[in-house]
Scaffold this motif. Sequence first.
Motif, short mmCIF file in Angstrom:
data_model
loop_
_atom_site.label_atom_id
_atom_site.label_comp_id
_atom_site.label_asym_id
_atom_site.label_seq_id
_atom_site.Cartn_x
_atom_site.Cartn_y
_atom_site.Cartn_z
N THR A 135 0.54 -1.10 -0.01
CA THR A 135 0.38 0.09 -0.59
C THR A 135 1.01 1.38 -0.01
N PRO A 136 0.40 2.84 -0.47
CA PRO A 136 0.82 3.38 -0.34
C PRO A 136 1.98 4.23 1.61
N ARG A 137 1.16 3.55 2.15
CA ARG A 137 1.95 3.73 3.41
C ARG A 137 3.15 2.54 3.55
N GLN A 138 2.89 1.91 2.81
CA GLN A 138 3.41 0.45 3.01
C GLN A 138 5.09 0.97 2.41
N TRP A 139 5.07 1.55 1.32
CA TRP A 139 5.88 1.94 0.16
C TRP A 139 6.50 2.77 1.25
N ILE A 140 5.93 3.71 1.44
CA ILE A 140 6.62 4.59 2.67
C ILE A 140 7.71 4.17 3.51
N GLU A 141 6.97 3.01 4.23
CA GLU A 141 7.85 1.92 5.93
C GLU A 141 8.85 1.15 4.98
N LEU A 142 9.15 0.71 3.38
CA LEU A 142 10.26 0.39 2.76
C LEU A 142 11.14 1.43 2.80
N VAL A 143 11.21 2.38 2.05
CA VAL A 143 12.07 3.35 1.82
C VAL A 143 12.78 3.80 3.23
N SER A 144 11.21 4.11 4.40
CA SER A 144 12.34 4.40 5.57
C SER A 144 13.21 3.46 5.76
N THR A 145 12.55 2.19 6.06
CA THR A 145 13.56 1.07 6.58
C THR A 145 14.45 1.09 5.68
N GLY A 146 15.20 1.67 4.52
CA GLY A 146 15.95 1.39 3.91
C GLY A 146 17.09 2.98 4.04
N PHE A 147 16.48 3.83 4.24
CA PHE A 147 17.52 5.01 4.54
C PHE A 147 17.72 4.71 6.07
N VAL A 148 17.11 3.95 7.06
CA VAL A 148 17.71 4.29 7.77
C VAL A 148 18.04 3.08 8.54
N GLY A 149 18.57 1.81 7.43
CA GLY A 149 19.45 1.02 8.27
C GLY A 149 20.13 1.41 7.31
N ILE A 150 20.54 1.98 6.19
CA ILE A 150 21.98 2.30 5.08
C ILE A 150 23.01 3.38 6.64
N ILE A 151 21.94 4.07 6.72
CA ILE A 151 22.78 5.05 7.93
C ILE A 151 22.91 4.60 8.56
N ALA A 152 22.34 3.43 9.22
CA ALA A 152 22.67 2.78 10.99
C ALA A 152 23.86 1.46 10.43
N GLN A 153 23.95 0.75 9.42
CA GLN A 153 25.28 -0.06 8.84
C GLN A 153 26.49 1.11 8.75
N PHE A 154 26.18 2.31 7.62
CA PHE A 154 27.20 2.64 7.80
C PHE A 154 28.26 3.19 9.09
N CYS A 155 27.45 3.71 9.98
CA CYS A 155 27.77 3.72 11.20
C CYS A 155 28.24 3.29 12.35
N VAL A 156 28.32 1.28 11.93
CA VAL A 156 28.73 1.26 12.48
C VAL A 156 29.82 0.47 12.46
N ILE A 157 30.43 0.42 10.56
CA ILE A 157 31.03 0.05 9.46
C ILE A 157 32.09 0.97 10.30
N ARG A 158 31.76 2.40 10.77
CA ARG A 158 32.43 3.31 11.03
C ARG A 158 32.87 3.01 12.54
N SER A 159 32.13 2.28 12.98
CA SER A 159 32.94 2.45 14.59
C SER A 159 33.51 1.14 14.61
N TYR A 160 33.36 -0.23 14.10
CA TYR A 160 34.13 -0.77 13.66
C TYR A 160 36.14 -0.17 13.25
N ALA A 161 35.44 0.70 12.45
CA ALA A 161 37.15 0.86 11.85
C ALA A 161 37.57 1.30 12.94
N LEU A 162 37.52 2.06 14.13
CA LEU A 162 37.84 3.10 14.48
C LEU A 162 38.74 2.40 15.18
#
Length: 302
Positions: free
Chosen positions: A212-239
């Motif tokens: 549904t339109p709302r579920q599309w928004i949820e999927l987009v939000s999941t992708g955005f939040v997930g990619i930022i979170a993953q970048f943060c944890v990779i940066r963390s473990y690199a330091l």
Amino acid sequence: MQAVTAYWMRFTPRTRSILWNLLSGVLFSVMSTLVKYTGQQLPSIEVVFGRSIFGLLFIFPFILYFGPKQVFVTDRWKLQLVRCLIGTLAMTCTFYSLAKLPMVDVTAINFSKPIYILLIAAIFLRERVRPIQFILTIIGFIGILVILRPAPETFDANYLIAVFAAVLVAFAITIVKELTDSETPFSVLAWFSLLSTAISLPLAIYFWQEPTPRQWIELVSTGFVGIIAQFCVIRSYALAPASYLAPLGYINIFYTGFFGFMVFGHVPDAPSIIGAVIIMGSTFYLMRKGGKRREIVEDQTN
């Protein structure tokens, strides 16, 4: 922007690592909430595909900025491929278990990663396991059993998928730590985003259910939040060493507990709390005992 960067770089590598780690914990908890909410309505593999493709779309401009060759060309493509295969399967199992189980239980089981990292090191890397490490590993497994509630009348087989996800994440973390010795965090992130999209696409098409339109928004939000979170944890473990960052991960259970209560009205029961405490205690000391020698070596490379 330069002033912000200069101010950020005034912090020591370990302080920056802590801040990256804390931010990743909040973001992963938000993502878990989105995954659970959407995964109760759409197939888990579809949510995985949404997380992957929208995450890829968000970092695509940066791939063009740095140049595809700069991002993707590597001598360690086989290791990147293995990491992506394991990571995609881990994400699928995690998303499925989040949709079926309380968020706090899935998070607590995920804390058992250091136990499996130790076993991986012992079996595949031939590292010696000291008696105290063996004892702590057994205690950690007891904590998992408390959460699993193995009695026939209370056992839920979905918990085994959450345990399997934790094992896969342990493999993925071991590989990521190896990769960040020679690859940039963004390269590791881009490889995973691209290949997880390609790997999940066929099954997503097979099980596709029109959002549904709302579920599309949820999927987009999941992708955005997930990619930022993953970048943060990779940066963390690199330091900083993983053993240094281990205690911070336990804050995540409070994040997920809060979101689980606020969004789904879930209150952790006694087995969940007791099991989580046992797992957190054993893995904390396991990481501290097992990581001191590695920190000496890793400190020289940060």
